[in-house]
Design a protein around this motif. Structure first.
Motif, PDB file in Angstrom:
ATOM      1  N   ILE A   1     -10.229  -9.077   2.545  1.00 43.07           N
ATOM      2  CA  ILE A   1      -9.985 -10.158   1.585  1.00 43.07           C
ATOM      3  C   ILE A   1      -9.072  -9.652   0.473  1.00 43.07           C
ATOM      4  N   TRP A   2      -9.288  -8.402   0.072  1.00 39.61           N
ATOM      5  CA  TRP A   2      -8.439  -7.812  -0.976  1.00 39.61           C
ATOM      6  C   TRP A   2      -6.994  -7.721  -0.515  1.00 39.61           C
ATOM      7  N   ASN A   3      -6.769  -7.351   0.750  1.00 40.60           N
ATOM      8  CA  ASN A   3      -5.407  -7.296   1.289  1.00 40.60           C
ATOM      9  C   ASN A   3      -4.743  -8.667   1.279  1.00 40.60           C
ATOM     10  N   VAL A   4      -5.544  -9.721   1.564  1.00 40.51           N
ATOM     11  CA  VAL A   4      -5.000 -11.079   1.549  1.00 40.51           C
ATOM     12  C   VAL A   4      -4.633 -11.475   0.127  1.00 40.51           C
ATOM     13  N   LEU A   5      -5.504 -11.209  -0.827  1.00 39.18           N
ATOM     14  CA  LEU A   5      -5.229 -11.566  -2.219  1.00 39.18           C
ATOM     15  C   LEU A   5      -4.029 -10.804  -2.765  1.00 39.18           C
ATOM     16  N   ARG A   6      -3.832  -9.572  -2.289  1.00 39.64           N
ATOM     17  CA  ARG A   6      -2.669  -8.788  -2.708  1.00 39.64           C
ATOM     18  C   ARG A   6      -1.380  -9.281  -2.074  1.00 39.64           C
ATOM     19  N   GLY A   7      -1.484  -9.963  -0.949  1.00 40.27           N
ATOM     20  CA  GLY A   7      -0.297 -10.453  -0.261  1.00 40.27           C
ATOM     21  C   GLY A   7       0.148  -9.593   0.904  1.00 40.27           C
ATOM     22  N   ASP A   8      -0.617  -8.523   1.219  1.00 36.65           N
ATOM     23  CA  ASP A   8      -0.278  -7.690   2.382  1.00 36.65           C
ATOM     24  C   ASP A   8      -0.546  -8.427   3.691  1.00 36.65           C
ATOM     25  N   MET A   9      -1.598  -9.259   3.672  1.00 34.86           N
ATOM     26  CA  MET A   9      -2.015  -9.973   4.873  1.00 34.86           C
ATOM     27  C   MET A   9      -2.145 -11.457   4.559  1.00 34.86           C
ATOM     28  N   SER A  10      -2.293 -12.223   5.618  1.00 35.63           N
ATOM     29  CA  SER A  10      -2.628 -13.637   5.506  1.00 35.63           C
ATOM     30  C   SER A  10      -4.053 -13.816   6.014  1.00 35.63           C
ATOM     31  N   PHE A  11      -4.666 -14.928   5.684  1.00 34.66           N
ATOM     32  CA  PHE A  11      -6.012 -15.161   6.211  1.00 34.66           C
ATOM     33  C   PHE A  11      -5.959 -15.355   7.723  1.00 34.66           C
ATOM     34  N   VAL A  12      -4.904 -16.027   8.202  1.00 34.43           N
ATOM     35  CA  VAL A  12      -4.721 -16.261   9.637  1.00 34.43           C
ATOM     36  C   VAL A  12      -3.397 -15.646  10.068  1.00 34.43           C
ATOM     37  N   GLY A  13      -3.429 -14.906  11.154  1.00 37.33           N
ATOM     38  CA  GLY A  13      -2.211 -14.281  11.663  1.00 37.33           C
ATOM     39  C   GLY A  13      -2.542 -13.289  12.762  1.00 37.33           C
ATOM     40  N   PRO A  14      -1.551 -12.659  13.370  1.00 40.98           N
ATOM     41  CA  PRO A  14      -1.804 -11.641  14.390  1.00 40.98           C
ATOM     42  C   PRO A  14      -2.578 -10.465  13.814  1.00 40.98           C
ATOM     43  N   ARG A  15      -3.370  -9.843  14.637  1.00 40.14           N
ATOM     44  CA  ARG A  15      -4.154  -8.686  14.196  1.00 40.14           C
ATOM     45  C   ARG A  15      -3.213  -7.539  13.822  1.00 40.14           C
ATOM     46  N   PRO A  16      -3.386  -6.902  12.647  1.00 41.46           N
ATOM     47  CA  PRO A  16      -2.516  -5.780  12.282  1.00 41.46           C
ATOM     48  C   PRO A  16      -2.854  -4.534  13.099  1.00 41.46           C
ATOM     49  N   GLU A  17      -1.838  -3.900  13.660  1.00 42.09           N
ATOM     50  CA  GLU A  17      -2.044  -2.704  14.476  1.00 42.09           C
ATOM     51  C   GLU A  17      -1.516  -1.473  13.757  1.00 42.09           C
ATOM     52  N   ARG A  18      -1.933  -0.323  14.212  1.00 37.69           N
ATOM     53  CA  ARG A  18      -1.499   0.950  13.631  1.00 37.69           C
ATOM     54  C   ARG A  18      -0.092   1.295  14.116  1.00 37.69           C
ATOM     55  N   PRO A  19       0.694   1.989  13.298  1.00 38.25           N
ATOM     56  CA  PRO A  19       2.082   2.288  13.675  1.00 38.25           C
ATOM     57  C   PRO A  19       2.195   3.028  15.005  1.00 38.25           C
ATOM     58  N   GLN A  20       1.246   3.944  15.278  1.00 41.37           N
ATOM     59  CA  GLN A  20       1.301   4.701  16.536  1.00 41.37           C
ATOM     60  C   GLN A  20       1.224   3.771  17.739  1.00 41.37           C
ATOM     61  N   PHE A  21       0.317   2.792  17.675  1.00 38.41           N
ATOM     62  CA  PHE A  21       0.148   1.877  18.799  1.00 38.41           C
ATOM     63  C   PHE A  21       1.297   0.878  18.882  1.00 38.41           C
ATOM     64  N   VAL A  22       1.811   0.467  17.718  1.00 38.57           N
ATOM     65  CA  VAL A  22       2.951  -0.452  17.709  1.00 38.57           C
ATOM     66  C   VAL A  22       4.160   0.193  18.379  1.00 38.57           C
ATOM     67  N   ASP A  23       4.446   1.455  18.032  1.00 37.55           N
ATOM     68  CA  ASP A  23       5.573   2.163  18.649  1.00 37.55           C
ATOM     69  C   ASP A  23       5.375   2.301  20.150  1.00 37.55           C
ATOM     70  N   GLN A  24       4.143   2.594  20.536  1.00 38.93           N
ATOM     71  CA  GLN A  24       3.834   2.760  21.961  1.00 38.93           C
ATOM     72  C   GLN A  24       4.025   1.447  22.717  1.00 38.93           C
ATOM     73  N   PHE A  25       3.487   0.355  22.177  1.00 39.93           N
ATOM     74  CA  PHE A  25       3.589  -0.937  22.855  1.00 39.93           C
ATOM     75  C   PHE A  25       5.018  -1.480  22.831  1.00 39.93           C
ATOM     76  N   ALA A  26       5.736  -1.244  21.740  1.00 44.63           N
ATOM     77  CA  ALA A  26       7.101  -1.763  21.624  1.00 44.63           C
ATOM     78  C   ALA A  26       8.027  -1.149  22.678  1.00 44.63           C
ATOM     79  N   GLU A  27       7.737   0.059  23.114  1.00 41.83           N
ATOM     80  CA  GLU A  27       8.562   0.714  24.135  1.00 41.83           C
ATOM     81  C   GLU A  27       8.346   0.116  25.511  1.00 41.83           C
ATOM     82  N   SER A  28       7.134  -0.356  25.786  1.00 42.28           N
ATOM     83  CA  SER A  28       6.801  -0.795  27.145  1.00 42.28           C
ATOM     84  C   SER A  28       6.599  -2.305  27.280  1.00 42.28           C
ATOM     85  N   ILE A  29       6.395  -3.018  26.152  1.00 44.38           N
ATOM     86  CA  ILE A  29       6.138  -4.451  26.201  1.00 44.38           C
ATOM     87  C   ILE A  29       7.304  -5.191  25.551  1.00 44.38           C
TER      88      ILE A  29
END
Length: 462
Positions: free
Chosen positions: A367-395
């Motif tokens: 909730i604090w992240n949403v109030l700060r503006g880092d996140m929205s209440f509704v949206g895609p699940r935030p992933e870790r950079p390691q997994f994002v880099d891994q998935f971005a290469e193959s997906i």
């Protein structure tokens, strides 16, 4: 399917919703009449009408939240009695708060009891009739598939487990030189058979599902069918409408530009930000006792030695990193051997962690992240950079999900279980792209209401 604010709604389930809303309204109305059958009523007709609207609205919203109108629900996940029981319990609590905490809406307790009883019996009877007759062919769109290969087979099997199958495949047309993989339906082999088959079977729509995009389509015959009044659509459009996903298998780069979606603008951003703040403040107001209880439980389990909260780097909007806050649900040495995704029955999860992850209580500090503006209440699940880099290469197109802010809850979290590998990431990406393409305030509100089902059923928790 009916498209409302860019989101596809099942016409059959919308009809069921309206019937049950009318049932609930009449239940309150006749509950009042039954209570005052032999005595004069304390209330005016206008007052009873307002009470009936409140009753029907609260009960209908509760049913939506429990997933009783979700078109993708399967027989294995349905559990009608438990869902209806929980829905009525939640609605009863909400109605007691509304009717008796606000003097202007007060209604006799006996009237409320009668209304709930009439609604419960009436809803079970209506559901019995609905699921008895929902398989009637007239309620299903008739589909003819161009192609008889693997993509056609996937389409035919795509709604096998649903309570209500929104379409039935009447036949497939095998293209010259293409492999055949389908069975159990009529197979056309000549383009000249197309229009006569459409007329004879009453086909409503033709879906092009060819395995090789270089295959030669019967364009003249398809045009004849279109002039006759039958829609012709591609697989991307079909899956977006019927499954509420963007099918990666049939996606191509230029589609993102020419499709009727992915719209933004200052007004949409301001609208979404306002909803984020209001939803987060409301959630904070009702959840702070649970947050306090979770904090105490974590402290007691770790004997006051480990942290209550933990911060972790996640990828946000436009690939910008931020630190997400969560209640600690794993051992403090959970990643001493490196980062890895949570799995089912993960041995790193603590006893308290297993409970708070099941009911998504570990997510509340976001909730604090949403109030700060880092996140929205509704949206895609935030992933870790390691997994994002891994998935971005193959997906393909994986980073397109970062066109919007990540969320505490979302379309993929609602429609698909917790992801633990690349296959799961692909499936969830299809739902994320649907959300990014078709975002609206209406879709956000639907997801927020449906999140009740995710919490109560522990869907996707690990």
């Amino acid at each position: 399917m009916i498209r409302i604010f860019r989101h596809y709604i099942s016409g059959v389930y919308l009809g069921l919703f309206l019937l049950e809303y009318a049932l609930f309204f009449l239940s309150m109305r006749y509950g009042h009449d039954f209570r005052f059958m032999y005595t004069d009523s304390w209330y005016s007709d206008e007052y009873v009408g307002l009470s009936s609207i409140i009753f029907a609205t609260v009960l209908s919203l509760s049913n939506i939240g429990i997933g009783l109108y979700r078109r993708s629900i399967s027989w294995n996940d349905y559990k009608l009695l438990s869902r209806v029981g929980i829905s009525f319990t939640v609605a009863a609590i909400a109605l007691i708060i509304v009717y008796y905490a606000i003097p202007a809406f007060t209604i006799a307790r006996s009237v409320l009891v009668y209304a709930l009883a009439f609604s419960f019996v009436g809803m079970l009877a209506l559901r019995y009739l609905f699921y008895r007759y929902v398989k009637v062919n007239k309620l299903q769109k008739k589909i003819l598939v161009i192609g008889a290969g693997q993509k056609a087979k996937k389409l035919i099997n795509s709604n096998d487990h649903y309570l209500h199958k929104g379409f039935q495949v009447c036949g497939c047309m095998a293209l010259e030189g293409a492999d055949k993989a389908v069975d159990g339906v009529d197979i056309l082999t000549q383009p000249s058979e197309l229009l006569p088959f459409v007329r004879e079977t009453g086909v409503d729509e033709i879906v092009v599902a060819i395995d090789d995009r270089r295959s030669r389509l019967p364009m003249d015959e398809l045009l004849d069918c279109k002039v006759y009044g039958v829609d012709v659509v591609d697989l991307l459009t079909f899956y977006e409408r019927e499954k509420a996903i963007i099918d990666l298998e049939n996606l191509y780069p230029s589609w993102f530009i020419f499709s009727d979606g992915f719209a933004g603008g200052d007004f949409r951003a301001m609208q979404k930000r306002l909803v984020d703040i209001l939803a987060s403040l409301f959630l904070l107001a009702v959840s702070w006792p649970f947050m306090l209880a979770v904090a105490i439980a974590i402290m007691l389990e770790s004997r006051f030695k480990g942290p209550i909260l933990y911060r972790q780097t996640r990828v946000g909007e436009l690939n910008e990193n931020f630190e997400v806050m969560k209640f600690r649900s794993m051992r403090t040495d959970a990643e001493m051997n490196g980062a890895r995704m949570a799995s089912e029955n993960d041995d790193r999860v603590t006893k308290v962690g297993a409970v708070i992850r099941k009911y998504r209580l570990d997510e509340l500090p976001q909730i604090w992240n949403v109030l700060r503006g880092d996140m929205s209440f509704v949206g895609p699940r935030p992933e870790r950079p390691q997994f994002v880099d891994q998935f971005a290469e193959s997906i393909p197109y994986y980073r397109k999900r970062h066109r919007v802010k990540p969320g505490i809850t979302g379309w993929a979290q609602l429609c698909y279980p917790y992801g633990a590998n690349e296959y799961d990431a692909i499936q969830k990406l299809q739902y994320d792209l649907y959300y990014v393409k078709n975002y609206s305030l209406f879709l956000d509100l639907i997801i927020i209401i449906h999140t009740v089902e995710v919490i109560l059923w522990g869907k996707g928790a690990r």
